[in-house]
Design an enzyme around this catalytic site. Structure first.
Site, PDB file in Angstrom:
ATOM      1  CE1 TYR A 137      -3.177   2.912   0.385  1.00 24.44           C
ATOM      2  CE2 TYR A 137      -3.756   2.090   2.559  1.00 24.44           C
ATOM      3  CZ  TYR A 137      -3.950   2.984   1.529  1.00 24.44           C
ATOM      4  OH  TYR A 137      -4.926   3.955   1.636  1.00 24.44           O
ATOM      5  CE  LYS A 166      -6.345   1.822  -1.620  1.00 26.58           C
ATOM      6  NZ  LYS A 166      -5.746   3.095  -1.175  1.00 26.58           N
TER       7      LYS A 166
END
Length: 306
Positions: A137, A166
Site C-alpha cells: 500500500y 494499491k
C-alpha cells in the site's frame, strides 16, 4: 487470468455511535448493501476507515465483524499499518487469529525515512513471521515516503504471498511501470487515486479503491466493467460522472466527513467522525445532498441508455 483481488474494493468507513463505539448494526447493514450491489471486495481499517483514530480493540473488532459478516463471499483486505515492523506483525498475528487472510501494509510512519530499503526490509521481516497474503500500500501523504516503482517490484518478488499493489501516490508513470510488469500475472495492480482509475483500468489495471463506492456501488461497478471491457465511449461517460462525484470529497474541510455523510444518505450509518476531526457543516450537508441526487440521476440515465 482471474485474480483474487480485482474490481471495486471500497475502503469502507467505520460507522460510530454517539459514544464513538463501532455501530455494529449499521456497519453490518452497510456491508450487506455493498455486497448485494456488486462490489468485489472490502478494504477494512484503511485511511477512509479512520483506522489510526480507532483504538486497537476497535480496529480488531471491526475487522472481526467484517470477516464474520462477509463470510468469504468477497475478499477482505484488512489494514494493519502501524509505526514499526513489530507493531505491524502483532496486528497481523491478531488478524490471523480472527481468520483473516490478507493484510494491507504501508511503510512505517511517524518516523524519519532515510531510504527505500527500509520498507523492503519491513516486508521481508513481516513475511518471515506471518502467513497471510500482503498488499503493498503506497500512500505517501500519510506515511511520509513515496515508494518508487522499483521498490514496489522488489517487494513483489519477495514471496508469492505478496499478492497485490494499491497505489495512492498519484505518480501515474510509476504506476504504469508496475502495471506493465505484472499485467499478465496473478499479482493484482490497483489504482488508489479515483480520478486516475478508469484510465488505469483501460490500460489493464485490475481495479480501484474508491472512497465513495458504498454511496454509489452500482455506478462504480458499471464504470469498472465498461473500462475492463474496453468500451471507451461508455468509459468516458462514467469517467465524467466519477470526476463529478469526487467533488463531494472537497465539499467540506474534512474528506472523511464528506464521505461519511454521503454514505449515510443510504440510511445505514451516522455521519459522525472520530474526535477531534472537523465535522460537516449544515450548509455543506445540503450541497452534498444535492450533488448526491445529481450523481444518482445521471447514473440512472447512463444505465438506461446502455
Amino acid at each position: 487470468m482471474k485474480k483474487t483481488y480485482q474490481g471495486i474494493i471500497p475502503p469502507i468507513i467505520s460507522p460510530i455511535d454517539e459514544k464513538e463505539n463501532i455501530d455494529d448494526e449499521g456497519y453490518s447493514a452497510l456491508l450487506e448493501y455493498c455486497i448485494e450491489n456488486g462490489l468485489h471486495g472490502i478494504f477494512v481499517a484503511g485511511t477512509n476507515g479512520e483506522t489510526m483514530a480507532l483504538t486497537q480493540k476497535q480496529r480488531e473488532h471491526i475487522i472481526d465483524l467484517t470477516l464474520k459478516q462477509v463470510k468469504g463471499r468477497v475478499p477482505v483486505i484488512a489494514g494493519v499499518m502501524d509505526t514499526s515492523t513489530r507493531r505491524v506483525i502483532e496486528n497481523i498475528k491478531e488478524l490471523e487469529s480472527l481468520g483473516g487472510t490478507c493484510a494491507a501494509v504501508t511503510s512505517i510512519f511517524y518516523d524519519r525515512h532515510t531510504s527505500q530499503d527500509e520498507t523492503i526490509r519491513h516486508f521481508e521481516k513481516i513475511l518471515t513471521e506471518t502467513d497471510v497474503d500482503l498488499v503493498i500500500y503506497n500512500i505517501p501523504s500519510f506515511t511520509g515516503i513515496r515508494l518508487t516503482a522499483e521498490t514496489v517490484m522488489k517487494i513483489a518478488v519477495l514471496d508469492d504471498r505478496v499478492v497485490a499493489y494499491k497505489d495512492s501516490s498519484g505518480a501515474y508513470g510509476d504506476f504504469m511501470k508496475v502495471l506493465s510488469k505484472y499485467e499478465d500475472t496473478p499479482f493484482s495492480v490497483m489504482q488508489g487515486v479515483t480520478p486516475q482509475a478508469l484510465s488505469a483500468v483501460l490500460m489493464g489495471a485490475d481495479g480501484f479503491v474508491p472512497a465513495l463506492a458504498p454511496a454509489f456501488p452500482k455506478m462504480f461497478v458499471s464504470a469498472y466493467e465498461a473500462a475492463r471491457d474496453k468500451n471507451v465511449e461508455l468509459t468516458k461517460q462514467y469517467n465524467r460522472l466519477i470526476m463529478e462525484s469526487s467533488k463531494i470529497l472537497g465539499m467540506t474541510a474534512n474528506a472523511t466527513a464528506a464521505a461519511k455523510f454521503a454514505i449515510s444518505l443510504r440510511g445505514f450509518n451516522d455521519k459522525r467522525v472520530i474526535f477531534p476531526q472537523d465535522t460537516i457543516l449544515r450548509e455543506e450537508e445540503e450541497n452534498i445532498r444535492k450533488k448526491f441526487e445529481e450523481i444518482e440521476a445521471a447514473y440512472q440515465a447512463i444505465a438506461a441508455s446502455n
